[in-house]
Design a protein around this motif. Structure first.
Motif, mmCIF file in Angstrom:
data_model
loop_
_atom_site.group_PDB
_atom_site.id
_atom_site.type_symbol
_atom_site.label_atom_id
_atom_site.label_comp_id
_atom_site.label_asym_id
_atom_site.label_seq_id
_atom_site.Cartn_x
_atom_site.Cartn_y
_atom_site.Cartn_z
ATOM 1 N N ILE A 1 -18.070 7.274 -77.222
ATOM 2 C CA ILE A 1 -18.835 8.217 -78.048
ATOM 3 C C ILE A 1 -18.078 8.491 -79.342
ATOM 4 N N ILE A 2 -16.791 8.773 -79.214
ATOM 5 C CA ILE A 2 -15.956 9.023 -80.397
ATOM 6 C C ILE A 2 -15.891 7.783 -81.269
ATOM 7 N N PHE A 3 -15.734 6.617 -80.631
ATOM 8 C CA PHE A 3 -15.670 5.363 -81.386
ATOM 9 C C PHE A 3 -16.963 5.115 -82.145
ATOM 10 N N ALA A 4 -18.096 5.349 -81.500
ATOM 11 C CA ALA A 4 -19.393 5.149 -82.149
ATOM 12 C C ALA A 4 -19.581 6.119 -83.312
ATOM 13 N N LEU A 5 -19.168 7.375 -83.128
ATOM 14 C CA LEU A 5 -19.279 8.362 -84.215
ATOM 15 C C LEU A 5 -18.438 7.951 -85.412
#
Length: 314
Positions: free
Chosen positions: A105-109
């Motif tokens: 999720i953090i990587f995608a953001l």
């Protein structure tokens, strides 16, 4: 007039339904083979769980073997090795949920905020690559990296006069290695679904936020994250249901008897009981227990989240 309208509505609904069926007939035909395969390979073999309630003998067969009055389940909860495997499974899964689940999720953001398209595409491609390699290949690489004789990590710490460390035989280091390598393998691929969800967000929301003076961080917090929250909730429920799946392929290819105390999980326990010791009935009972717990967790998590929000699997 209202009565006539109510009489016509069912006919119109039925006509619209069959019109849609006719329109999407090719797609329904495409589903036939997957449904057959699902029935044959996923649901068909489920009759085999009956041996969990029997003292199975290959000579007598499944149906003629005697019933055991739930002896396997009684043995399960009196077996120290099973209780240890259950504890390790829950602990490793919780660590993966707490650390590994938010990572994509953090990587995608972060990736969504990148405006340099070449760098973005290269980063995505590199991050996807480990997912398409089996744990057999990746485990060989990990063993070499952490090897006390040839590993690059021991080479660097050796420059400071530190004696070589056998990381994969260390109870303190093995579980962090499991979590770290799990993130490395699945980070990029798991982020795809979040990036796809972000691409469907209405650009007008960001334009309105720009007019209100919001910076990129504010837009991420107040627009992007709330927009992908339904997807996060659904995937979290499914991940919670798999809490007793701590990563069989990964652990089987990395663990050794030195770390059984912290690394032996239900799946490896079943593997040894069923295939190495040939206790097929007992291994089936353990596997059945694990799957029932997973189903109950999915139902409970979905019910709890539906009480607090409108999102859920059903």
């Amino acid at each position: 007039m209202q009565k006539a309208k109510s009489n016509d509505n069912p006919n119109q609904t039925k006509h619209a339904h069959w019109k849609n069926v006719k329109k999407y007939t090719p797609f329904y035909l495409m589903l036939i083979l997957p449904v057959i395969m699902l029935g044959v390979f996923s649901y068909g073999p489920m009759y085999g769980i009956i041996i969990a309630f029997k003292d199975f003998s290959p000579g007598l067969g499944m149906w003629r073997s005697p019933w055991n009055n739930f002896d396997h389940f009684t043995r399960m909860f009196n077996d120290f090795l099973f209780l240890r495997a259950l504890r390790n499974t829950i602990w490793i899964s919780l660590l993966k949920i707490i650390i590994s689940f938010p990572a994509p999720i953090i990587f995608a953001l972060l990736l969504n905020e990148v405006r340099q398209m070449t760098f973005k595409k290269i980063t995505q491609s590199v991050s996807y690559l480990p997912h398409f390699m089996s744990w057999v290949i990746l485990s060989s690489m990990i063993v070499e990296v952490f090897s006390p004789q040839r590993g690059i990590i021991n080479y660097f710490i050796g420059l400071f006069g530190v004696e070589p460390i056998h990381f994969l035989a260390s109870k303190a280091a093995f579980v962090p290695i499991l979590v770290g390598t799990d993130i490395w393998k699945e980070l990029g691929y798991a982020a795809i679904i979040y990036l796809a969800t972000m691409s469907a967000i209405d650009p007008g929301l960001y334009e309105a936020a720009d007019m209100d003076g919001a910076n990129r961080f504010h837009k991420m917090i107040h627009i992007t994250i709330p927009s992908i929250m339904p997807m996060i909730i659904v995937l979290f429920i499914l991940r919670l249901g798999a809490i007793l799946n701590a990563g069989f392929d990964q652990i089987l290819n990395l663990y050794n008897p030195m770390v059984y105390e912290v690394a032996d999980i239900i799946d490896t326990y079943v593997y040894r009981a069923g295939l190495e010791q040939f206790q097929l009935d007992y291994a089936t009972a353990v596997g059945l227990f694990k799957n029932i717990v997973g189903i109950l967790l999915i139902v409970f998590a979905n019910m709890l989240i539906r009480r607090k929000s409108e999102h859920g699997i059903w």
